[in-house]
Design a protein around this motif. Structure first.
Motif, PDB file in Angstrom:
ATOM      1  N   ALA A   6       0.836  -1.217   0.043  1.00  0.00           N
ATOM      2  CA  ALA A   6      -0.073  -0.014  -0.040  1.00  0.00           C
ATOM      3  C   ALA A   6       0.915   1.324   0.113  1.00  0.00           C
ATOM      4  O   ALA A   6       1.981   1.058   0.624  1.00  0.00           O
ATOM      5  N   VAL A   7       0.612   2.193  -0.700  1.00  0.00           N
ATOM      6  CA  VAL A   7       1.225   3.384  -0.662  1.00  0.00           C
ATOM      7  C   VAL A   7       0.656   4.157   0.460  1.00  0.00           C
ATOM      8  O   VAL A   7      -0.577   4.404   0.729  1.00  0.00           O
ATOM      9  N   LEU A   8       1.618   5.038   1.326  1.00  0.00           N
ATOM     10  CA  LEU A   8       1.019   5.990   2.344  1.00  0.00           C
ATOM     11  C   LEU A   8       0.973   7.428   1.648  1.00  0.00           C
ATOM     12  O   LEU A   8       1.798   7.775   0.947  1.00  0.00           O
ATOM     13  N   ARG A   9       0.025   7.900   2.062  1.00  0.00           N
ATOM     14  CA  ARG A   9      -0.679   9.313   1.368  1.00  0.00           C
ATOM     15  C   ARG A   9      -0.689  10.385   2.332  1.00  0.00           C
ATOM     16  O   ARG A   9      -1.113  10.038   3.415  1.00  0.00           O
ATOM     17  N   ALA A  10      -0.095  11.356   2.127  1.00  0.00           N
ATOM     18  CA  ALA A  10      -0.254  12.729   3.279  1.00  0.00           C
ATOM     19  C   ALA A  10      -1.290  13.546   2.437  1.00  0.00           C
ATOM     20  O   ALA A  10      -1.372  13.988   1.486  1.00  0.00           O
ATOM     21  N   VAL A  11      -2.522  13.394   3.464  1.00  0.00           N
ATOM     22  CA  VAL A  11      -3.689  14.471   2.968  1.00  0.00           C
ATOM     23  C   VAL A  11      -3.645  15.674   3.988  1.00  0.00           C
ATOM     24  O   VAL A  11      -4.339  15.719   5.026  1.00  0.00           O
ATOM     25  N   PRO A  12      -3.010  16.822   3.512  1.00  0.00           N
ATOM     26  CA  PRO A  12      -2.887  17.847   4.415  1.00  0.00           C
ATOM     27  C   PRO A  12      -4.257  18.416   5.062  1.00  0.00           C
ATOM     28  O   PRO A  12      -4.462  18.977   6.212  1.00  0.00           O
ATOM     29  N   ARG A  13      -5.139  18.389   3.896  1.00  0.00           N
ATOM     30  CA  ARG A  13      -6.794  18.919   4.211  1.00  0.00           C
ATOM     31  C   ARG A  13      -7.814  17.700   3.764  1.00  0.00           C
ATOM     32  O   ARG A  13      -7.859  17.377   2.694  1.00  0.00           O
ATOM     33  N   ASP A  15     -10.750  17.305   4.131  1.00  0.00           N
ATOM     34  CA  ASP A  15     -11.745  17.812   3.291  1.00  0.00           C
ATOM     35  C   ASP A  15     -11.622  18.061   1.967  1.00  0.00           C
ATOM     36  O   ASP A  15     -12.599  17.845   1.120  1.00  0.00           O
ATOM     37  N   ARG A  16     -10.348  18.297   1.536  1.00  0.00           N
ATOM     38  CA  ARG A  16     -10.257  18.577  -0.018  1.00  0.00           C
ATOM     39  C   ARG A  16      -9.832  17.238  -0.648  1.00  0.00           C
ATOM     40  O   ARG A  16     -10.154  17.032  -1.736  1.00  0.00           O
ATOM     41  N   GLY A  17      -9.328  16.111   0.251  1.00  0.00           N
ATOM     42  CA  GLY A  17      -8.972  14.923  -0.637  1.00  0.00           C
ATOM     43  C   GLY A  17      -7.638  14.626  -1.328  1.00  0.00           C
ATOM     44  O   GLY A  17      -7.145  13.897  -1.830  1.00  0.00           O
ATOM     45  N   GLU A  18      -7.025  15.879  -1.414  1.00  0.00           N
ATOM     46  CA  GLU A  18      -5.854  15.984  -2.132  1.00  0.00           C
ATOM     47  C   GLU A  18      -4.633  15.384  -1.432  1.00  0.00           C
ATOM     48  O   GLU A  18      -4.635  15.444  -0.199  1.00  0.00           O
ATOM     49  N   PHE A  19      -3.619  14.844  -2.205  1.00  0.00           N
ATOM     50  CA  PHE A  19      -2.776  13.979  -1.293  1.00  0.00           C
ATOM     51  C   PHE A  19      -1.453  13.694  -2.328  1.00  0.00           C
ATOM     52  O   PHE A  19      -1.489  14.128  -3.340  1.00  0.00           O
ATOM     53  N   ILE A  20      -0.290  13.591  -1.528  1.00  0.00           N
ATOM     54  CA  ILE A  20       0.885  13.115  -1.941  1.00  0.00           C
ATOM     55  C   ILE A  20       1.559  11.923  -1.509  1.00  0.00           C
ATOM     56  O   ILE A  20       0.966  11.772  -0.339  1.00  0.00           O
ATOM     57  N   ASN A  21       2.326  11.181  -2.372  1.00  0.00           N
ATOM     58  CA  ASN A  21       2.700   9.783  -1.807  1.00  0.00           C
ATOM     59  C   ASN A  21       3.952  10.147  -0.865  1.00  0.00           C
ATOM     60  O   ASN A  21       4.787  10.893  -1.309  1.00  0.00           O
ATOM     61  N   VAL A  22       4.035   9.376   0.299  1.00  0.00           N
ATOM     62  CA  VAL A  22       4.918   9.704   1.118  1.00  0.00           C
ATOM     63  C   VAL A  22       5.590   8.339   1.665  1.00  0.00           C
ATOM     64  O   VAL A  22       6.596   8.593   2.296  1.00  0.00           O
ATOM     65  N   SER A  43       8.211  20.783   0.776  1.00  0.00           N
ATOM     66  CA  SER A  43       7.600  21.565  -0.159  1.00  0.00           C
ATOM     67  C   SER A  43       6.441  21.330  -0.981  1.00  0.00           C
ATOM     68  O   SER A  43       5.636  22.162  -1.263  1.00  0.00           O
ATOM     69  N   ARG A  44       6.457  19.854  -1.458  1.00  0.00           N
ATOM     70  CA  ARG A  44       5.419  19.494  -2.213  1.00  0.00           C
ATOM     71  C   ARG A  44       3.899  19.282  -1.044  1.00  0.00           C
ATOM     72  O   ARG A  44       3.027  19.731  -1.681  1.00  0.00           O
ATOM     73  N   LEU A  45       4.266  19.022   0.125  1.00  0.00           N
ATOM     74  CA  LEU A  45       3.107  18.924   1.111  1.00  0.00           C
ATOM     75  C   LEU A  45       2.570  20.424   1.206  1.00  0.00           C
ATOM     76  O   LEU A  45       1.327  20.521   1.092  1.00  0.00           O
ATOM     77  N   ARG A  46       3.555  21.375   1.233  1.00  0.00           N
ATOM     78  CA  ARG A  46       2.907  22.723   1.585  1.00  0.00           C
ATOM     79  C   ARG A  46       2.362  23.303   0.381  1.00  0.00           C
ATOM     80  O   ARG A  46       1.436  24.214   0.264  1.00  0.00           O
ATOM     81  N   ALA A  47       2.772  22.812  -0.995  1.00  0.00           N
ATOM     82  CA  ALA A  47       2.004  23.169  -2.216  1.00  0.00           C
ATOM     83  C   ALA A  47       0.631  22.859  -2.064  1.00  0.00           C
ATOM     84  O   ALA A  47      -0.367  23.691  -2.673  1.00  0.00           O
ATOM     85  N   LEU A  48       0.207  21.885  -1.393  1.00  0.00           N
ATOM     86  CA  LEU A  48      -1.201  21.539  -1.229  1.00  0.00           C
ATOM     87  C   LEU A  48      -1.972  22.169  -0.174  1.00  0.00           C
ATOM     88  O   LEU A  48      -3.273  22.755  -0.266  1.00  0.00           O
ATOM     89  N   SER A  49      -1.192  22.759   0.969  1.00  0.00           N
ATOM     90  CA  SER A  49      -1.629  23.355   2.066  1.00  0.00           C
ATOM     91  C   SER A  49      -0.591  24.023   2.663  1.00  0.00           C
ATOM     92  O   SER A  49       0.204  23.452   3.336  1.00  0.00           O
ATOM     93  N   ALA A  50      -0.623  25.343   2.476  1.00  0.00           N
ATOM     94  CA  ALA A  50       0.382  26.221   3.218  1.00  0.00           C
ATOM     95  C   ALA A  50       0.719  26.018   4.954  1.00  0.00           C
ATOM     96  O   ALA A  50       1.510  26.151   5.364  1.00  0.00           O
ATOM     97  N   GLU A  51      -0.514  25.731   5.306  1.00  0.00           N
ATOM     98  CA  GLU A  51      -0.615  25.447   6.829  1.00  0.00           C
ATOM     99  C   GLU A  51      -0.197  23.955   7.091  1.00  0.00           C
ATOM    100  O   GLU A  51      -0.310  23.449   8.261  1.00  0.00           O
TER     101      GLU A  51
END
Length: 121
Positions: A6-13, A15-22, A43-51
Motif C-alpha cells: 500500500a502507498v502511504l499518502r499525506a492528506v494535509p486537508r 476535506d479536500r482529499g488532495e494528497f502526495i505519496n510519502v 515543499s510538495r506538501l505545503r504546495a497542497l496546503s500552506a498550513e
C-alpha cells in the motif's frame, strides 16, 4: 513470491482529499517480510496546503515504519505480520492514509520496496 503493498499518502486537508505519496508498506508472507519506506517532501506538501504540519506528517509515517519493524501496542497487533499489515493498511480518515492494497510477485522484497519507492513516491 506473492506480496502486497500500500502507498502511504499525506492528506494535509482531509476535506479536500488532495494528497502526495510519502511512503510504501510492503508485506511478503513467504519471506516473513514487513517493511515501510518513507520520504516526506515538505515543499510538495505545503504546495497542497500552506498550513500543512510537515513535522507531524514525518512523525506519523515514522511511527508506521517503526510499527512494521517491531511489535507495538496490544497483543492483537502482535499476532503476526499479516495482522499487523492489515491494521496498518486499514482505511483511515487522517492526515496520513494508506492507499488500497495492491499485489505483485517478487524474488527480493527489499529491492521491490526500493523500486516502488522510486516509482511511486
Amino acid at each position: 513470491m506473492a506480496f502486497q503493498y500500500a502507498v502511504l499518502r499525506a492528506v494535509p486537508r482531509v476535506d479536500r482529499g488532495e494528497f502526495i505519496n510519502v511512503g510504501v508498506i510492503l508485506y511478503c508472507q513467504a519471506y516473513d517480510f514487513l517493511r515501510a519506506a518513507v520520504a516526506v517532501d515538505g515543499s510538495r506538501l505545503r504546495a497542497l496546503s500552506a498550513e500543512a504540519d510537515v513535522e507531524a506528517v514525518r512523525l506519523a509515517v515514522g511511527a508506521i515504519a517503526r510499527a512494521c519493524d517491531e511489535p507495538v501496542g496490544s497483543a492483537r497487533e502482535n499476532t503476526g505480520l499479516a495482522t499487523r499489515f492489515g491494521m496498518l493498511t486499514a482505511p483511515k480518515s487522517s492526515v496520513v492514509q494508506p492507499s488500497p492494497v495492491h499485489a505483485g510477485v517478487t524474488s527480493n522484497p527489499e529491492q521491490t520496496l526500493a523500486d516502488l519507492m522510486t516509482r511511486l513516491v
